[in-house]
Design an enzyme around this catalytic site. Sequence first.
Site, PDB file in Angstrom:
ATOM      1  N   ASP A 141       0.829  -1.214   0.000  1.00  0.00           N
ATOM      2  CA  ASP A 141       0.000   0.000   0.000  1.00  0.00           C
ATOM      3  C   ASP A 141       0.863   1.264   0.000  1.00  0.00           C
ATOM      4  O   ASP A 141       0.469   2.301   0.533  1.00  0.00           O
ATOM      5  CB  ASP A 141      -0.907  -0.013   1.234  1.00  0.00           C
ATOM      6  CG  ASP A 141      -1.997   1.053   1.164  1.00  0.00           C
ATOM      7  OD1 ASP A 141      -2.521   1.446   2.225  1.00  0.00           O
ATOM      8  OD2 ASP A 141      -2.314   1.510   0.039  1.00  0.00           O
ATOM      9  N   LYS A 144       2.703   3.665  -5.653  1.00  0.00           N
ATOM     10  CA  LYS A 144       2.086   2.755  -6.627  1.00  0.00           C
ATOM     11  C   LYS A 144       3.106   2.318  -7.679  1.00  0.00           C
ATOM     12  O   LYS A 144       3.005   1.228  -8.221  1.00  0.00           O
ATOM     13  CB  LYS A 144       0.868   3.418  -7.263  1.00  0.00           C
ATOM     14  CG  LYS A 144      -0.102   3.992  -6.216  1.00  0.00           C
ATOM     15  CD  LYS A 144      -0.398   3.005  -5.053  1.00  0.00           C
ATOM     16  CE  LYS A 144      -0.889   3.706  -3.804  1.00  0.00           C
ATOM     17  NZ  LYS A 144      -0.824   2.834  -2.601  1.00  0.00           N
ATOM     18  N   ASP A 169      -3.266  -2.897  -2.432  1.00  0.00           N
ATOM     19  CA  ASP A 169      -4.313  -1.876  -2.434  1.00  0.00           C
ATOM     20  C   ASP A 169      -4.187  -0.997  -3.684  1.00  0.00           C
ATOM     21  O   ASP A 169      -3.124  -0.920  -4.296  1.00  0.00           O
ATOM     22  CB  ASP A 169      -4.190  -0.999  -1.176  1.00  0.00           C
ATOM     23  CG  ASP A 169      -5.400  -0.071  -1.007  1.00  0.00           C
ATOM     24  OD1 ASP A 169      -5.236   0.995  -0.387  1.00  0.00           O
ATOM     25  OD2 ASP A 169      -6.499  -0.398  -1.522  1.00  0.00           O
ATOM     26  N   ASN A 170      -5.267  -0.337  -4.066  1.00  0.00           N
ATOM     27  CA  ASN A 170      -5.264   0.702  -5.106  1.00  0.00           C
ATOM     28  C   ASN A 170      -4.909   0.231  -6.500  1.00  0.00           C
ATOM     29  O   ASN A 170      -4.325   0.995  -7.280  1.00  0.00           O
ATOM     30  CB  ASN A 170      -4.298   1.838  -4.725  1.00  0.00           C
ATOM     31  CG  ASN A 170      -4.540   2.350  -3.347  1.00  0.00           C
ATOM     32  OD1 ASN A 170      -3.675   2.267  -2.482  1.00  0.00           O
ATOM     33  ND2 ASN A 170      -5.737   2.873  -3.104  1.00  0.00           N
ATOM     34  N   GLU A 199     -11.357   4.306  -0.791  1.00  0.00           N
ATOM     35  CA  GLU A 199     -11.778   4.558   0.593  1.00  0.00           C
ATOM     36  C   GLU A 199     -12.642   5.817   0.721  1.00  0.00           C
ATOM     37  O   GLU A 199     -12.333   6.863   0.185  1.00  0.00           O
ATOM     38  CB  GLU A 199     -10.560   4.682   1.535  1.00  0.00           C
ATOM     39  CG  GLU A 199      -9.447   5.591   1.069  1.00  0.00           C
ATOM     40  CD  GLU A 199      -8.384   4.857   0.274  1.00  0.00           C
ATOM     41  OE1 GLU A 199      -8.700   3.811  -0.321  1.00  0.00           O
ATOM     42  OE2 GLU A 199      -7.258   5.324   0.210  1.00  0.00           O
TER      43      GLU A 199
HETATM   44  O1  LIG Z   1       2.650   9.331   0.219  1.00  0.00           O
HETATM   45  C1  LIG Z   1       3.726   8.910  -0.046  1.00  0.00           C
HETATM   46  C2  LIG Z   1       3.891   7.578  -0.736  1.00  0.00           C
HETATM   47  S1  LIG Z   1       3.383   6.348   0.328  1.00  0.00           S
HETATM   48  C3  LIG Z   1       1.625   6.532   0.309  1.00  0.00           C
HETATM   49  C4  LIG Z   1       1.129   5.657  -0.796  1.00  0.00           C
HETATM   50  N1  LIG Z   1      -0.336   5.619  -0.889  1.00  0.00           N
HETATM   51  C5  LIG Z   1      -0.928   6.411  -1.751  1.00  0.00           C
HETATM   52  O2  LIG Z   1      -0.292   7.234  -2.405  1.00  0.00           O
HETATM   53  C6  LIG Z   1      -2.414   6.316  -1.882  1.00  0.00           C
HETATM   54  C7  LIG Z   1      -3.091   7.298  -2.597  1.00  0.00           C
HETATM   55  C8  LIG Z   1      -4.490   7.248  -2.731  1.00  0.00           C
HETATM   56  C9  LIG Z   1      -5.207   8.293  -3.487  1.00  0.00           C
HETATM   57  C10 LIG Z   1      -4.802   9.637  -3.409  1.00  0.00           C
HETATM   58  C11 LIG Z   1      -5.483  10.598  -4.116  1.00  0.00           C
HETATM   59  C12 LIG Z   1      -6.572  10.241  -4.906  1.00  0.00           C
HETATM   60  F1  LIG Z   1      -7.251  11.212  -5.590  1.00  0.00           F
HETATM   61  C13 LIG Z   1      -6.969   8.931  -4.984  1.00  0.00           C
HETATM   62  C14 LIG Z   1      -6.290   7.962  -4.283  1.00  0.00           C
HETATM   63  C15 LIG Z   1      -5.221   6.211  -2.131  1.00  0.00           C
HETATM   64  C16 LIG Z   1      -4.533   5.231  -1.427  1.00  0.00           C
HETATM   65  O3  LIG Z   1      -5.214   4.207  -0.817  1.00  0.00           O
HETATM   66  C17 LIG Z   1      -3.150   5.267  -1.302  1.00  0.00           C
HETATM   67  O4  LIG Z   1      -2.541   4.258  -0.606  1.00  0.00           O
HETATM   68  C18 LIG Z   1       4.927   9.710   0.298  1.00  0.00           C
HETATM   69  C19 LIG Z   1       6.166   9.198   0.085  1.00  0.00           C
HETATM   70  C20 LIG Z   1       7.274   9.959   0.387  1.00  0.00           C
HETATM   71  C21 LIG Z   1       7.119  11.197   0.923  1.00  0.00           C
HETATM   72  O5  LIG Z   1       8.201  11.985   1.259  1.00  0.00           O
HETATM   73  C22 LIG Z   1       5.844  11.696   1.164  1.00  0.00           C
HETATM   74  O6  LIG Z   1       5.762  12.942   1.719  1.00  0.00           O
HETATM   75  C23 LIG Z   1       4.746  10.956   0.861  1.00  0.00           C
HETATM   76 MG   LIG Z   2      -3.943   2.613  -0.325  1.00  0.00          MG
END
Ligand SMILES: O=C(CSCCNC(=O)c1cc(-c2ccc(F)cc2)cc(O)c1O)c1ccc(O)c(O)c1
Ligand SMILES: [Mg+2]
Length: 214
Positions: A141, A144, A169-170, A199
Amino acid sequence: MGSTRPQRLLRAVQKNSTRGDPQSVISAIDHFCRHKEWAMNVGDEKGSILDGVVSEVNPSTALELGTYCGYSTVRIARLLPPGSQLITLEFNPAYAAVAKQVIAWAGLQDKVQLVEGPSGDLIPQMKELFGVKSFDLVFIDHWKDRYLADAQLLEECGLLRKGSVLLADNVICPGTPEYLEYVRNSPRYESRYFKSHLEYTQAEDGLEKSVFLG
Ligand SMILES: O=C(CSCCNC(=O)c1cc(-c2ccc(F)cc2)cc(O)c1O)c1ccc(O)c(O)c1
Ligand SMILES: [Mg+2]
């Protein structure tokens, strides 16, 4: 310095749930995300599918890629049998700091090892850091565009055994097309799609369950 969304989510947990009661923590996060601020937890609908797979696999050793605020960490850890371990990897230190507190509030800190850092660097260290032989279940998760590379890395590091389950997920939204293509076409996996919704929304999304055949 204003608060971040993960910090506001943590405050909602501490305000609206009972310490040591994982189900109340899950409900508090779902309520916050549905009625206050959307956040990228796996959520209640896909979370029920996750629960079913965790219960079916009944893992001794599980891995989660992408902790975020610890919502799915709590969902998984609350179902683990005594003596089993969940290792969860998070790249973002701010997310990890909140997740640590959510997991502790739920009373599940003894079942969970939260490790900060990039999954690509940490996966090859799982055996030496935690004495892991192989993972019975991997919940994917995180980024992606890292799903495929990390699945192949788990294979290369000998961390999957015949019957290991990957649950991603996703796979529709935001989407993981190259990962899906791989697990659905590789002779080394038996793959199945669980249709659901992104979600807290009505957009389509789903989980892909892939059994490693060895
Ligand atoms: O966020 C990250 C990467 S890990 C999170 C991955 N998960 C997702 O991106 C994720 C996204 C969505 C989603 C978002 C917007 C939408 F419009 C639709 C769906 C849904 C999910 O269920 C997810 O799991 C990160 C990394 C390094 C860094 O420095 C930092 O600041 C941040
Ligand atoms: Mg997710």
